[in-house]
Design a protein around this motif. Sequence first.
Motif, PDB file in Angstrom:
ATOM      1  N   HIS A  17      22.443  22.226  62.183  1.00  0.00           N
ATOM      2  CA  HIS A  17      21.297  22.018  61.302  1.00  0.00           C
ATOM      3  C   HIS A  17      20.997  20.526  61.172  1.00  0.00           C
ATOM      4  CE1 HIS A  17      21.976  26.186  59.912  1.00  0.00           C
ATOM      5  NE2 HIS A  17      23.254  25.849  59.820  1.00  0.00           N
ATOM      6  N   ARG A  18      19.728  20.242  60.939  1.00  0.00           N
ATOM      7  CA  ARG A  18      19.279  18.867  60.683  1.00  0.00           C
ATOM      8  C   ARG A  18      18.272  18.932  59.531  1.00  0.00           C
ATOM      9  NH1 ARG A  18      18.720  13.994  64.116  1.00  0.00           N
ATOM     10  NH2 ARG A  18      16.914  12.786  63.408  1.00  0.00           N
ATOM     11  N   PRO A  19      18.750  19.066  58.294  1.00  0.00           N
ATOM     12  CA  PRO A  19      17.834  19.226  57.158  1.00  0.00           C
ATOM     13  C   PRO A  19      16.916  18.026  56.989  1.00  0.00           C
ATOM     14  CG  PRO A  19      20.059  18.774  56.409  1.00  0.00           C
ATOM     15  CD  PRO A  19      20.155  19.034  57.866  1.00  0.00           C
ATOM     16  N   VAL A  22      16.997  16.694  50.825  1.00  0.00           N
ATOM     17  CA  VAL A  22      18.252  16.948  50.131  1.00  0.00           C
ATOM     18  C   VAL A  22      18.282  18.383  49.605  1.00  0.00           C
ATOM     19  CG1 VAL A  22      19.661  16.300  48.134  1.00  0.00           C
ATOM     20  CG2 VAL A  22      18.636  14.522  49.561  1.00  0.00           C
ATOM     21  N   LEU A  25      19.326  20.502  52.388  1.00  0.00           N
ATOM     22  CA  LEU A  25      20.754  20.277  52.602  1.00  0.00           C
ATOM     23  C   LEU A  25      21.575  21.070  51.590  1.00  0.00           C
ATOM     24  CD1 LEU A  25      23.229  18.778  53.754  1.00  0.00           C
ATOM     25  CD2 LEU A  25      22.658  16.862  52.237  1.00  0.00           C
ATOM     26  N   ARG A  26      21.175  21.052  50.342  1.00  0.00           N
ATOM     27  CA  ARG A  26      21.918  21.775  49.307  1.00  0.00           C
ATOM     28  C   ARG A  26      21.923  23.272  49.583  1.00  0.00           C
ATOM     29  NH1 ARG A  26      19.765  19.807  43.566  1.00  0.00           N
ATOM     30  NH2 ARG A  26      21.480  21.173  42.912  1.00  0.00           N
ATOM     31  N   ALA A  37      29.739  17.890  58.037  1.00  0.00           N
ATOM     32  CA  ALA A  37      28.711  16.908  58.366  1.00  0.00           C
ATOM     33  C   ALA A  37      29.144  16.156  59.620  1.00  0.00           C
ATOM     34  CB  ALA A  37      28.527  15.928  57.214  1.00  0.00           C
ATOM     35  N   ILE A  55      26.255  20.047  60.238  1.00  0.00           N
ATOM     36  CA  ILE A  55      25.039  19.489  59.653  1.00  0.00           C
ATOM     37  C   ILE A  55      24.943  17.999  59.952  1.00  0.00           C
ATOM     38  CG2 ILE A  55      23.840  18.957  57.496  1.00  0.00           C
ATOM     39  CD1 ILE A  55      24.887  21.503  56.317  1.00  0.00           C
ATOM     40  N   VAL A  57      22.879  14.651  58.844  1.00  0.00           N
ATOM     41  CA  VAL A  57      21.993  14.159  57.778  1.00  0.00           C
ATOM     42  C   VAL A  57      21.040  13.097  58.306  1.00  0.00           C
ATOM     43  CG1 VAL A  57      23.562  14.731  55.897  1.00  0.00           C
ATOM     44  CG2 VAL A  57      23.747  12.502  57.004  1.00  0.00           C
ATOM     45  N   LEU A  60      17.339  13.339  57.092  1.00  0.00           N
ATOM     46  CA  LEU A  60      16.907  13.098  55.708  1.00  0.00           C
ATOM     47  C   LEU A  60      15.955  11.909  55.664  1.00  0.00           C
ATOM     48  CD1 LEU A  60      20.243  13.557  53.706  1.00  0.00           C
ATOM     49  CD2 LEU A  60      18.411  15.229  54.089  1.00  0.00           C
ATOM     50  N   VAL A 162      29.162  16.890  51.665  1.00  0.00           N
ATOM     51  CA  VAL A 162      28.256  16.218  52.596  1.00  0.00           C
ATOM     52  C   VAL A 162      27.583  15.073  51.847  1.00  0.00           C
ATOM     53  CG1 VAL A 162      26.248  16.434  54.098  1.00  0.00           C
ATOM     54  CG2 VAL A 162      27.877  18.336  53.889  1.00  0.00           C
ATOM     55  N   SER A 164      25.000  12.378  50.909  1.00  0.00           N
ATOM     56  CA  SER A 164      23.556  12.260  51.128  1.00  0.00           C
ATOM     57  C   SER A 164      23.044  10.842  50.912  1.00  0.00           C
ATOM     58  CB  SER A 164      22.804  13.228  50.209  1.00  0.00           C
ATOM     59  OG  SER A 164      23.254  13.093  48.863  1.00  0.00           O
TER      60      SER A 164
END
Length: 407
Positions: A17-19, A22, A25-26, A37, A55, A57, A60, A162, A164
Amino acid sequence: MGRNWAGNVHYRAARRHRPASVDELRRLVAGAERVRAVGTGHAFNRIGDTTGDLISVAGLPPAVALDRDRSTVTVTAGLRYGDVATRLHADGYALANLASLPHISVAGAVATATHGSGRANGNLATAVAALELVTADGDLLTVDRADPRFAGMVVNLGALGVVSRVTLDVLPTFDLRQYVRLGLPRAALDAALDGAYSASVFTDWRSDRLDQVWLKQRADQPPPPADWLDTVAADAPVHPVPGMPAQNCTVQLGEAGPWHERLPHFRLGFTPSSGDELQSEWHVGRADAGAALAALEPAAARIAAVLQICELRTIAADRLWLSPNYERDSVAFHFTWIGDPVAVAPVLAEVEERLAPFAPRPHWGKLFARDPAASYPRYDDFRALLREVDPAGTFRTDELDRYFPRD
């Protein structure tokens, strides 16, 4: 990302995943049974590997928010140090130190206590003033230096959540000059490591002398004298690895430039190497640098046979529980090996054995064989923190279970 940068680890994650926020991500963390992460993939072991959800980040929204009153900057965790540094310098600020690669992410480097060099400089995690992380239930947790758990949560190996956002201490921007000296007598190692704001010593273990000393010196300080420590000045730019082109290295020959263009060994706009390598690193007490070097000397030929280059750097003591520099000024022995795990493994084991009398502490993101438990005085405290913050083991991996067995 299917593998790490070096290619020796292929990630086993069922989902990646690459949210983009935030909140996303949550939701991802809260809905996962196992999650990890991943930063820029510069770990050489399986500390970031999982069979669950992986994941990044890096997606973001990028943010670099200065707080001039507090002399801090808050940045998105997935940003690379080089990108943060460029923004900071433009605003008149700096970080105290950088690693040799500006390409690594802030959160990943902090989580493993990655470092630069300099007698008075701590590792990169020591600049952290606060962390924001997503815990296993999807909640946001912010910890700062007022929290009694803070010293255990900064160098966290990705095991507590993870991250942020990260808040870092900053200082006014400054300029440096970089000089390279050649042919250092081994007896002069201590003096060389104290020779500049940041100093690195390189050896390929094929000579009675240490090959290179990279001095990153404040621009307002005088240059090293012509006979500095019985070395000679490089008359052209060099690469740490013999035979490699110097064009991707930061500017040398004493030309002044901003801190972020001299503290790393490599330029942000260049790929530092092909990635066809393995890395190990052990930290010993600063006072043991010469003795540790001598202890490795009988293995010089075996080391050289599987080595690209070895680098020695200094790091100041700190109070972070899983830092290799916990309450101990240190010298790091860093080995960049050839990309052949079978050939490297017995030599790595011998290096660990020869360094054992000096209570070596391994870099968490690199290759090592010995159980690290006895090397870290706050090991049991971190195990207790793991049970408190992540009782279900959401962020655990096989590698973490090996380092920190469950009760």
